[in-house]
Design a protein around this motif. Structure first.
Motif, mmCIF file in Angstrom:
data_model
loop_
_atom_site.group_PDB
_atom_site.id
_atom_site.type_symbol
_atom_site.label_atom_id
_atom_site.label_comp_id
_atom_site.label_asym_id
_atom_site.label_seq_id
_atom_site.Cartn_x
_atom_site.Cartn_y
_atom_site.Cartn_z
ATOM 1 N N ILE A 119 4.228 13.318 4.579
ATOM 2 C CA ILE A 119 2.737 13.906 4.774
ATOM 3 C C ILE A 119 2.468 14.751 3.270
ATOM 4 C CG2 ILE A 119 0.862 15.261 6.024
ATOM 5 C CD1 ILE A 119 2.069 12.911 7.419
ATOM 6 N N GLU A 120 1.839 14.340 2.521
ATOM 7 C CA GLU A 120 1.203 14.871 1.223
ATOM 8 C C GLU A 120 -0.002 15.654 1.431
ATOM 9 O OE1 GLU A 120 3.042 12.671 -2.247
ATOM 10 O OE2 GLU A 120 2.847 11.166 -0.974
ATOM 11 N N ASP A 121 -0.322 16.110 0.145
ATOM 12 C CA ASP A 121 -1.417 16.893 0.196
ATOM 13 C C ASP A 121 -2.770 15.960 -0.004
ATOM 14 O OD1 ASP A 121 -2.008 16.546 -2.493
ATOM 15 O OD2 ASP A 121 -1.088 18.329 -3.178
ATOM 16 N N ALA A 122 -3.869 16.627 0.337
ATOM 17 C CA ALA A 122 -5.193 15.827 0.241
ATOM 18 C C ALA A 122 -5.356 14.814 -1.082
ATOM 19 C CB ALA A 122 -6.528 16.370 0.459
ATOM 20 N N VAL B 156 0.768 -1.113 -0.075
ATOM 21 C CA VAL B 156 -0.191 -0.127 -0.002
ATOM 22 C C VAL B 156 0.999 1.246 0.030
ATOM 23 C CG1 VAL B 156 -1.716 1.436 1.502
ATOM 24 C CG2 VAL B 156 -1.852 -1.232 1.493
ATOM 25 N N ALA B 157 0.762 1.935 -1.083
ATOM 26 C CA ALA B 157 1.426 3.189 -1.399
ATOM 27 C C ALA B 157 1.026 4.325 -0.345
ATOM 28 C CB ALA B 157 1.526 3.779 -2.632
ATOM 29 N N CYS B 158 -0.232 4.527 -0.037
ATOM 30 C CA CYS B 158 -0.343 5.518 0.895
ATOM 31 C C CYS B 158 -1.974 5.552 1.236
ATOM 32 C CB CYS B 158 -0.406 6.985 0.360
ATOM 33 S SG CYS B 158 -1.473 6.961 -1.418
ATOM 34 N N VAL B 159 -2.205 5.860 2.405
ATOM 35 C CA VAL B 159 -3.768 6.305 2.785
ATOM 36 C C VAL B 159 -4.033 7.600 3.069
ATOM 37 C CG1 VAL B 159 -3.917 4.123 3.954
ATOM 38 C CG2 VAL B 159 -3.408 5.997 5.353
ATOM 39 N N SER B 160 -5.254 8.126 2.990
ATOM 40 C CA SER B 160 -5.423 9.768 3.119
ATOM 41 C C SER B 160 -6.410 9.482 4.344
ATOM 42 C CB SER B 160 -5.962 10.283 2.133
ATOM 43 O OG SER B 160 -6.968 10.049 1.897
ATOM 44 N N TYR B 161 -6.454 10.832 4.939
ATOM 45 C CA TYR B 161 -7.459 10.922 6.305
ATOM 46 C C TYR B 161 -7.700 12.464 6.288
ATOM 47 C CZ TYR B 161 -3.754 12.919 9.089
ATOM 48 O OH TYR B 161 -2.934 13.771 9.613
ATOM 49 N N TRP B 162 -8.927 12.845 7.363
ATOM 50 C CA TRP B 162 -9.137 14.005 7.442
ATOM 51 C C TRP B 162 -8.559 14.363 8.877
ATOM 52 C CZ3 TRP B 162 -11.138 18.250 5.302
ATOM 53 C CH2 TRP B 162 -11.924 19.262 6.232
ATOM 54 N N ASP B 163 -7.691 15.416 8.748
ATOM 55 C CA ASP B 163 -7.134 15.974 10.119
ATOM 56 C C ASP B 163 -8.124 16.699 10.815
ATOM 57 O OD1 ASP B 163 -3.843 16.130 11.186
ATOM 58 O OD2 ASP B 163 -5.296 17.479 12.059
ATOM 59 N N ARG C 187 -8.209 20.701 10.262
ATOM 60 C CA ARG C 187 -9.534 20.815 9.420
ATOM 61 C C ARG C 187 -9.012 20.877 7.971
ATOM 62 N NH1 ARG C 187 -13.439 21.399 12.375
ATOM 63 N NH2 ARG C 187 -14.963 22.258 10.776
ATOM 64 N N MET C 188 -8.161 19.808 7.523
ATOM 65 C CA MET C 188 -8.002 19.517 6.237
ATOM 66 C C MET C 188 -7.582 17.955 6.065
ATOM 67 S SD MET C 188 -4.549 21.755 5.641
ATOM 68 C CE MET C 188 -4.104 21.369 4.352
ATOM 69 N N ALA C 189 -7.558 17.495 4.807
ATOM 70 C CA ALA C 189 -7.237 16.506 4.548
ATOM 71 C C ALA C 189 -5.692 16.194 4.202
ATOM 72 C CB ALA C 189 -8.059 15.630 3.614
ATOM 73 N N TYR C 190 -5.080 15.071 4.469
ATOM 74 C CA TYR C 190 -3.741 14.933 4.030
ATOM 75 C C TYR C 190 -3.608 13.247 3.581
ATOM 76 C CZ TYR C 190 -2.451 18.794 7.172
ATOM 77 O OH TYR C 190 -2.306 19.882 7.658
ATOM 78 N N THR C 191 -2.583 13.203 2.771
ATOM 79 C CA THR C 191 -2.068 11.817 2.511
ATOM 80 C C THR C 191 -0.906 11.297 3.009
ATOM 81 O OG1 THR C 191 -3.158 12.150 0.146
ATOM 82 C CG2 THR C 191 -1.531 10.242 0.250
ATOM 83 N N VAL C 192 -0.993 10.045 3.579
ATOM 84 C CA VAL C 192 0.358 9.774 4.358
ATOM 85 C C VAL C 192 0.887 8.303 3.529
ATOM 86 C CG1 VAL C 192 1.074 8.753 6.696
ATOM 87 C CG2 VAL C 192 -0.887 10.132 6.354
#
Ligand code: NAD
Length: 428
Positions: A287-290, A238-245, A249-254
């Protein structure tokens, strides 16, 4: 105020299109376009400060030709009779495509549960049962948790129903806590169910899971177990998952270069699916953008958060390498994006097939309640695998036979099964 395009009109339009493809008798189609029964009722609740607040509750039973209605109860401020009708209709198709002997239902209360104390919530859900108990039951209609409702609330509702009917009746509701009539394996069920269908799709597409990469949106109940399943059950990366922080109050990709460890990320994620970003950075994650999740050079995309995430704009960012989209979330792909996937021959496992593991395990919960005998987690997950694999195969076979895409094929399988049950019961 009535909104112009509402969820129920959308659900009816989707149904009408497939009814056309199937050449369904218009009289039969008319019966399926509408719910069989709808309930709207008042629930006055004594609040903690002594005042009385009036709530309204809904329950819609769309079709019970195949068995008792099944579907969650939502507590959400935007709930309307039409959202409940749409969700009830979608439940009919979801239960039919998963081939579980249940119909479709849904319930709701327009309320923000965060504004209620624990005891106010308890009085509200018991009040819901006081109004509906004659029209729900293990052989009539079996509610479950949904947005804004929890296993504890299901426990209170089951208790209220049991008091009213005069005997212990755990099968009236599913999604109860384990130890209070709930089923082992329910937590993993939706995410692992997604992965069982991914495994079958990869066989069909001749993709080797061990040399495959996936990117997921979201890291809540569905995505956590889909990520764990992709790594542990299929041997993929799995390269990444994203989530709502929730703090930012914004989403990121990990992401992580050699692939993420979903168990580690799960250990630093709170109950709302927010990852502790500082701990992730310390452990070598980026940590990358949403939107980064959708642009990754991967074989499989698993949207597992919200509806409408793969749309006319974001679909253009999807890498050419992507061969498979597994819709863990409900409604993550808009019709415009669907057209792009069709053109690019991307294989889509549609939501109500892909995420049917949850309702299938709710059905297993009811079966165990009926027997008053409980399976091990391994037994539950093995039975789930068998059901999901067969459901995938039925839809794939329909898609091949009629030269249609998987979403249309899933609707065709579902509608055929409901119509057949109506025929066998002599309704049509
Ligand atoms: P959840 O609340 O446990 O998790 C949602 C996740 O999405 C969280 O990690 C949250 O941070 C993330 N998220 C929210 N907004 C985001 C954004 N803008 N960008 C990226 N991530 C975002 O929810 P869940 O139970 O995992 O459900 C996810 C989806 O799956 C929903 O569409 C739900 O209807 C559907 N579904 C769930 C089940 C189930 O059994 N849980 C069954 C069928 C379908």
């Amino acid at each position: 105020m009535e909104i112009t395009v509402n969820a129920f009109q959308m659900a009816q339009a989707q149904f009408d299109r497939v009814a056309g493809l199937l050449n369904l008798d218009p009289q039969v189609a008319e019966m399926l376009r509408w719910p069989m029964r709808e309930f709207k009722f008042m629930i006055p609740v004594r609040m903690d400060d002594g005042s009385i607040r009036t709530f309204f509750g809904y329950r819609v039973q769309h079709n019970d030709a195949r068995g008792p209605s099944k579907g969650g109860i939502r507590f959400h401020p935007a709930e309307t009779l039409d959202t409940v009708r749409a969700l009830a209709m979608w439940m009919t198709w979801k239960c039919a495509v998963a081939d579980i002997p249940l119909g479709g239902g849904k319930g709701g209360v327009p309320v923000d549960p965060a504004t209620l104390s624990t005891s106010e919530k308890e009085r509200l859900v018991r009040g819901w049962v006081d109004q509906m108990w004659r029209n729900i039951g293990p052989r009539q209609d079996v509610p479950a948790p949904d947005v804004g409702t929890t296993p504890q609330m299901m426990g209170w509702m089951m208790d209220q129903y049991s008091k009213l009917v005069g005997h212990y009746s755990p099968g009236v509701i599913t999604g109860k806590p384990v130890g209070g009539g709930g089923s082992l394996g329910r937590t993993e069920a939706t995410g692992f169910g997604v992965i069982y269908t991914v495994r079958e799709a990869m066989k069909h597409l001749k993709l080797d899971p061990e040399n495959s990469w996936a990117a997921l949106q979201g890291f809540g109940n569905v995505s956590q177990y889909a990520a764990i399943g992709f790594v542990d059950l299929l041997g993929g990366k799995v390269a990444c998952v994203s989530y709502w922080d929730r703090d930012d109050r914004m989403a990121y990709t990990v992401s992580k270069a050699g692939g993420i460890d979903p168990h580690y990320l799960q250990s630093i994620t709170d109950q709302y699916g927010t990852i502790d970003k500082d701990k992730a950075i310390q452990a070598g994650y980026t940590i990358e953008d949403a939107d980064a999740w959708i642009e990754k050079d991967v074989d499989v995309l698993i949207p597992g958060a919200l509806e409408g995430q793969i749309n006319a704009e974001s679909v253009l960012k999807v890498s050419d390498r992507v061969k498979l989209v597994a819709e863990g979330a409900n409604g993550p792909t808009t019709p415009e994006a669907d057209e792009v996937f069709k053109r690019n021959r991307v294989f889509v496992i549609p939501d109500f097939l892909c995420n049917a593991g949850g309702v299938t395990t709710s059905y297993f919960e009811g079966v165990q309640n009926d027997m008053n005998y409980y399976w091990t987690k391994t037994e539950v997950l093995e039975r789930l695998d068998t059901k999901m694999t067969q459901a995938f195969e039925d839809v794939r076979e329909m898609a091949e036979r009629h030269g249609v895409f998987m979403r249309d094929a899933a609707y065709m399988v579902a509608i055929n099964k409901v119509v057949q049950a109506m025929e066998l019961r002599g309704w049509i």
